[in-house]
Design an enzyme around this catalytic site. Structure first.
Site, mmCIF file in Angstrom:
data_model
loop_
_atom_site.group_PDB
_atom_site.id
_atom_site.type_symbol
_atom_site.label_atom_id
_atom_site.label_comp_id
_atom_site.label_asym_id
_atom_site.label_seq_id
_atom_site.Cartn_x
_atom_site.Cartn_y
_atom_site.Cartn_z
ATOM 1 N N GLN A 103 34.076 -12.342 19.809
ATOM 2 C CA GLN A 103 33.759 -13.166 18.639
ATOM 3 C C GLN A 103 32.298 -12.997 18.255
ATOM 4 O O GLN A 103 31.841 -13.546 17.264
ATOM 5 C CB GLN A 103 34.040 -14.641 18.971
ATOM 6 N N HIS A 121 34.881 -10.737 14.434
ATOM 7 C CA HIS A 121 34.028 -11.352 13.406
ATOM 8 C C HIS A 121 33.055 -10.352 12.795
ATOM 9 O O HIS A 121 32.126 -10.735 12.099
ATOM 10 C CB HIS A 121 33.265 -12.548 13.991
ATOM 11 N N CYS A 129 29.212 -2.214 1.097
ATOM 12 C CA CYS A 129 29.114 -2.496 -0.337
ATOM 13 C C CYS A 129 30.412 -3.151 -0.804
ATOM 14 O O CYS A 129 31.501 -2.639 -0.558
ATOM 15 C CB CYS A 129 28.882 -1.208 -1.124
ATOM 16 N N CYS A 182 26.178 2.971 -5.509
ATOM 17 C CA CYS A 182 26.663 2.483 -6.805
ATOM 18 C C CYS A 182 25.858 1.302 -7.347
ATOM 19 O O CYS A 182 26.152 0.806 -8.444
ATOM 20 C CB CYS A 182 28.143 2.099 -6.689
ATOM 21 N N GLY A 219 32.822 -17.087 28.139
ATOM 22 C CA GLY A 219 31.764 -17.591 27.260
ATOM 23 C C GLY A 219 32.241 -18.050 25.897
ATOM 24 O O GLY A 219 31.510 -17.955 24.924
ATOM 25 N N ASN A 245 33.623 -20.418 31.517
ATOM 26 C CA ASN A 245 32.807 -21.016 30.463
ATOM 27 C C ASN A 245 32.034 -22.208 31.011
ATOM 28 O O ASN A 245 32.555 -22.950 31.841
ATOM 29 C CB ASN A 245 33.689 -21.478 29.293
ATOM 30 N N ARG A 246 30.800 -22.330 30.544
ATOM 31 C CA ARG A 246 30.012 -23.498 30.916
ATOM 32 C C ARG A 246 30.452 -24.643 29.995
ATOM 33 O O ARG A 246 30.217 -24.591 28.799
ATOM 34 C CB ARG A 246 28.522 -23.184 30.738
HETATM 35 ZN ZN ZN Z 1 28.412 0.719 -3.582
#
Ligand code: ZN
Length: 277
Positions: A103, A121, A129, A182, A219, A245-246
């Site tokens: 993640q 993610h 672009c 572009c 985590g 995990n904490r």
């Molecule tokens: Zn572009």
């Protein structure tokens, strides 16, 4: 089931994982030892995440986002993978893990040597672009931003969030880079707050879980929807689930073993047990 003694937890996890191909789901907690703060953890700053709709709607939002993202990226670029990242890379090298679903957008798993990483993610290491689809590597893009905005290099009025969006004041003079192909709008290739994980990415992650014989969560408190969905997939397959995990997570009660502690230390101990038995 939850065992109180930390060392017993590791032993029991190693026993469950031994001889199985392991898929791994990681969250911000694995990068805290690299100096990247866990925004859902203790002492976390209150966040005011920008939505993709806002980003697209006005140049002012893009100025704020890109200024913050630039400073955040510099901090990421200056950080290094930690022992936890290294332990997972070693698991893959030894054929004990079929890959990582992360993640995190910090790119630290790849820098640690892992090769099968599904960054659900996205990653701050690249930008895209929105008009022509061209991808840009972040290093030269950061160089271009620095040249367009020499003043920002001296700015210290920022605080870092782990998604690379630092808070910056006085960004009205920030010059946002455009697509050199572009002239279109560039966006860091990360999933914005409120945006869905791309379907293709989710399926890649899901197939890693499907092809594995055990899942480690390291985590992550599993508050993000895509994370808990992958865990539920593992549970449906009835493969062992180990959570490191904490603090509490959304799946503690359904884990075979919950190790309440830092991800780096626990992963190093697990690696040692899995490779010496
Ligand atoms: Zn572009």
């Amino acid at each position: 089931m939850q065992i109180q003694n930390g060392s017993d937890d590791i032993d029991r996890a190693a026993e469950l994982l031994s001889g199985k191909l392991i898929s791994v789901l990681t969250g911000a907690g694995i990068s805290t030892d690299s100096g990247i703060p866990d925004y859902r953890g203790e002492g976390a700053a209150v966040r005011n995440p920008m939505t993709f709709q806002q980003f697209q709607s006005a140049p002012e939002y893009r100025q704020r986002y890109w200024a913050g993202s630039h400073l955040g990226w510099k901090r990421f670029a200056a950080s290094a993978p930690n022992d936890g990242h290294a332990a997972l890379a070693e698991l893959e090298r030894r054929g004990l893990s079929n890959g990582i679903i992360t993640q995190n957008v910090d790119g630290l798993h790849l820098r640690a040597g892992s090769t099968r990483v599904v960054d659900v993610h996205g990653s701050v290491d690249r930008a895209r672009c929105l008009r022509c689809g061209q991808y840009f590597a972040r290093q030269p893009l950061a160089q271009r931003i620095s040249e367009l905005n020499p003043w920002i290099e001296a700015s210290d009025s920022h605080a870092l969030n782990p998604d690379g969006d630092a808070d910056v004041h006085e960004v009205d003079r920030f010059v946002v880079p455009e697509c050199t192909v572009c002239g279109g709008m560039l966006k860091p290739d990360v999933v914005f707050f409120g945006e869905f994980v791309p379907t293709r990415k989710f399926h890649l992650g899901a197939s890693l879980v499907d092809q594995s014989g055990a899942l480690i969560v390291a985590g992550s408190s599993l508050v993000v929807n895509s994370g808990i969905r992958l865990v539920e997939r593992a549970l449906r397959k009835q493969i062992p689930l180990v959570i490191i995990n904490r603090g509490i997570t959304k799946a503690d009660r359904r884990a075979d073993v919950k190790i309440d502690g830092g991800a780096s230390a626990a992963l190093c101990e697990l690696l040692e047990r899995l490779t010496t038995s």
